[in-house]
Write a protein that holds these residues in place. Sequence first.
Motif, mmCIF file in Angstrom:
data_model
loop_
_atom_site.group_PDB
_atom_site.id
_atom_site.type_symbol
_atom_site.label_atom_id
_atom_site.label_comp_id
_atom_site.label_asym_id
_atom_site.label_seq_id
_atom_site.Cartn_x
_atom_site.Cartn_y
_atom_site.Cartn_z
ATOM 1 N N ALA A 141 35.514 34.304 42.920
ATOM 2 C CA ALA A 141 36.932 34.436 42.567
ATOM 3 C C ALA A 141 37.080 35.518 41.501
ATOM 4 O O ALA A 141 36.258 35.632 40.595
ATOM 5 N N GLY A 142 38.107 36.341 41.645
ATOM 6 C CA GLY A 142 38.366 37.400 40.681
ATOM 7 C C GLY A 142 37.551 38.659 40.896
ATOM 8 O O GLY A 142 37.665 39.608 40.125
ATOM 9 N N SER A 143 36.751 38.689 41.942
ATOM 10 C CA SER A 143 35.888 39.852 42.199
ATOM 11 C C SER A 143 36.662 40.968 42.895
ATOM 12 O O SER A 143 37.761 40.767 43.415
ATOM 13 N N TYR A 144 36.056 42.148 42.910
ATOM 14 C CA TYR A 144 36.630 43.269 43.639
ATOM 15 C C TYR A 144 36.783 42.915 45.114
ATOM 16 O O TYR A 144 37.778 43.280 45.747
ATOM 17 N N ALA A 145 35.803 42.192 45.670
ATOM 18 C CA ALA A 145 35.858 41.813 47.079
ATOM 19 C C ALA A 145 37.096 40.978 47.379
ATOM 20 O O ALA A 145 37.722 41.135 48.437
ATOM 21 N N GLU A 146 37.474 40.102 46.444
ATOM 22 C CA GLU A 146 38.683 39.297 46.650
ATOM 23 C C GLU A 146 39.915 40.195 46.692
ATOM 24 O O GLU A 146 40.754 40.076 47.595
ATOM 25 N N THR A 147 40.024 41.096 45.738
ATOM 26 C CA THR A 147 41.159 42.017 45.697
ATOM 27 C C THR A 147 41.234 42.843 46.971
ATOM 28 O O THR A 147 42.291 42.973 47.590
ATOM 29 N N TRP A 148 40.097 43.386 47.375
ATOM 30 C CA TRP A 148 40.050 44.222 48.573
ATOM 31 C C TRP A 148 40.453 43.426 49.808
ATOM 32 O O TRP A 148 41.227 43.906 50.642
ATOM 33 N N ALA A 149 39.902 42.220 49.954
ATOM 34 C CA ALA A 149 40.210 41.383 51.121
ATOM 35 C C ALA A 149 41.717 41.119 51.207
ATOM 36 O O ALA A 149 42.319 41.244 52.279
ATOM 37 N N LYS A 150 42.314 40.785 50.087
ATOM 38 C CA LYS A 150 43.751 40.484 50.077
ATOM 39 C C LYS A 150 44.575 41.726 50.391
ATOM 40 O O LYS A 150 45.566 41.659 51.117
#
Length: 159
Positions: A141-150
Amino acid sequence: QLPDTITEISRGAFYGCTQLQEVTLPKKLKTLGGSAFGNCTSLIQIEIPKSVAVLGAGGFENCVQLHKITLSPKIKKIPMNAFAGCTALTEITLPEKCREIEFFAFHRCWNLQAVHIGADVKSIGYEAFDNCPSVTIYAPAGSYAETWAKEHNIPFVAE
């Protein structure tokens, strides 16, 4: 089985070996060149030794039977087209030290459902997961991957 003295597999070394179903890579291997196993359409699984730090572009592109991949923990970048067209692949866990997933890295992995990405990934390239209609990204949670996925309308699950 390849000799343990080999430290590098050159670009295209096994490209198009359509009858190759399995290979045991040397434990001292450090580099897998670009397209080293590209279009090896019968390759079922691969374990990249812990010694490997460099994976070349298109290394396993179009390995349509490849369904199990174990990556070296030293790999910091998944290069362009590394696993593009690996249509049998359903899940992959990227190394914790991985920092970058280049463009088209998993393009056309039609059956890819789960990609586990660590907190260190800071760059995911253009259409890295293009034509992966069922993919879900699992990352902290809170990772770059989360931001990118969203931002790219890809399902995300915190882990």
